[in-house]
Design an enzyme around this catalytic site. Sequence first.
Site, PDB file in Angstrom:
ATOM      1  CB  ALA A  58      -0.947  -0.006   1.193  1.00  0.00           C
ATOM      2  CG  PHE A  59       4.809   3.428   1.971  1.00  0.00           C
ATOM      3  CD1 PHE A  59       4.372   4.371   2.890  1.00  0.00           C
ATOM      4  CD2 PHE A  59       6.004   3.646   1.316  1.00  0.00           C
ATOM      5  CE1 PHE A  59       5.118   5.519   3.140  1.00  0.00           C
ATOM      6  CE2 PHE A  59       6.761   4.783   1.566  1.00  0.00           C
ATOM      7  CZ  PHE A  59       6.311   5.725   2.479  1.00  0.00           C
ATOM      8  CD  GLU A  60       5.928  -0.132  -1.190  1.00  0.00           C
ATOM      9  OE1 GLU A  60       6.837  -0.068  -0.344  1.00  0.00           O
ATOM     10  OE2 GLU A  60       4.848  -0.732  -0.985  1.00  0.00           O
ATOM     11  CB  ALA A  82      -5.555  -5.372   2.579  1.00  0.00           C
ATOM     12  N   GLY A  87       0.522  -4.289  16.096  1.00  0.00           N
ATOM     13  CA  GLY A  87       0.849  -3.776  17.414  1.00  0.00           C
ATOM     14  C   GLY A  87       1.775  -2.573  17.422  1.00  0.00           C
ATOM     15  CG  HIS A  90       4.131  -0.492   9.560  1.00  0.00           C
ATOM     16  ND1 HIS A  90       3.321  -1.290   8.786  1.00  0.00           N
ATOM     17  CD2 HIS A  90       5.156  -0.102   8.767  1.00  0.00           C
ATOM     18  CE1 HIS A  90       3.841  -1.388   7.574  1.00  0.00           C
ATOM     19  NE2 HIS A  90       4.950  -0.669   7.538  1.00  0.00           N
ATOM     20  CG  PHE A 115      -8.972   4.997  -0.780  1.00  0.00           C
ATOM     21  CD1 PHE A 115      -7.592   5.046  -0.841  1.00  0.00           C
ATOM     22  CD2 PHE A 115      -9.566   4.557   0.389  1.00  0.00           C
ATOM     23  CE1 PHE A 115      -6.812   4.679   0.245  1.00  0.00           C
ATOM     24  CE2 PHE A 115      -8.800   4.184   1.483  1.00  0.00           C
ATOM     25  CZ  PHE A 115      -7.425   4.247   1.410  1.00  0.00           C
ATOM     26  NE  ARG A 129     -14.651  -2.613   6.946  1.00  0.00           N
ATOM     27  CZ  ARG A 129     -15.078  -3.148   8.079  1.00  0.00           C
ATOM     28  NH1 ARG A 129     -14.873  -4.433   8.316  1.00  0.00           N
ATOM     29  NH2 ARG A 129     -15.725  -2.437   8.987  1.00  0.00           N
TER      30      ARG A 129
END
Length: 158
Positions: A58-60, A82, A87, A90, A115, A129
Amino acid sequence: MTLKTIEGTFIAPQGRYALVVGRFNSFVVESLVSGAVDALVRHGVSESDITIIRAPGAFEIPLVVQKVAQRSEFAAIVALGAVIRGGTPHFEYVAGECVKGLSQVSMEFGVPVAFGVLTVDSIEQAIERSGTKAGNKGAEAALSAIEMVSLLSQLEAK
């Protein structure tokens, strides 16, 4: 008095659609991809007009979406992925930067970026979902893309 209303439809205008997909959490993401492709095809997009582009996670996704938008060959881009809370902080970093980056690309290039990146607290929520109790958010994102292409084409024609 009659108010004029302009809104998009769910009948896909001509054009190509890119699905930019984060591979991380693929057990959930592949259901989102299936849902998005199914929704696009059911609403008039030919499979030959759908391109799937895979990013590591997702970050990329925002950088890949930016490169796709720069090419100006797609009517809309659907971002799918996703991010599942763990914990550590991040989750907040990845989810926040993904949303921010996608919004910036859409505004900069004037291309609808839908999105469909899940940001959930648990694996159970992700599964819900991506095709069970809460519907398929990939399909919903694809419909949003179709509606935005339709809406923008009407606004540009006026």
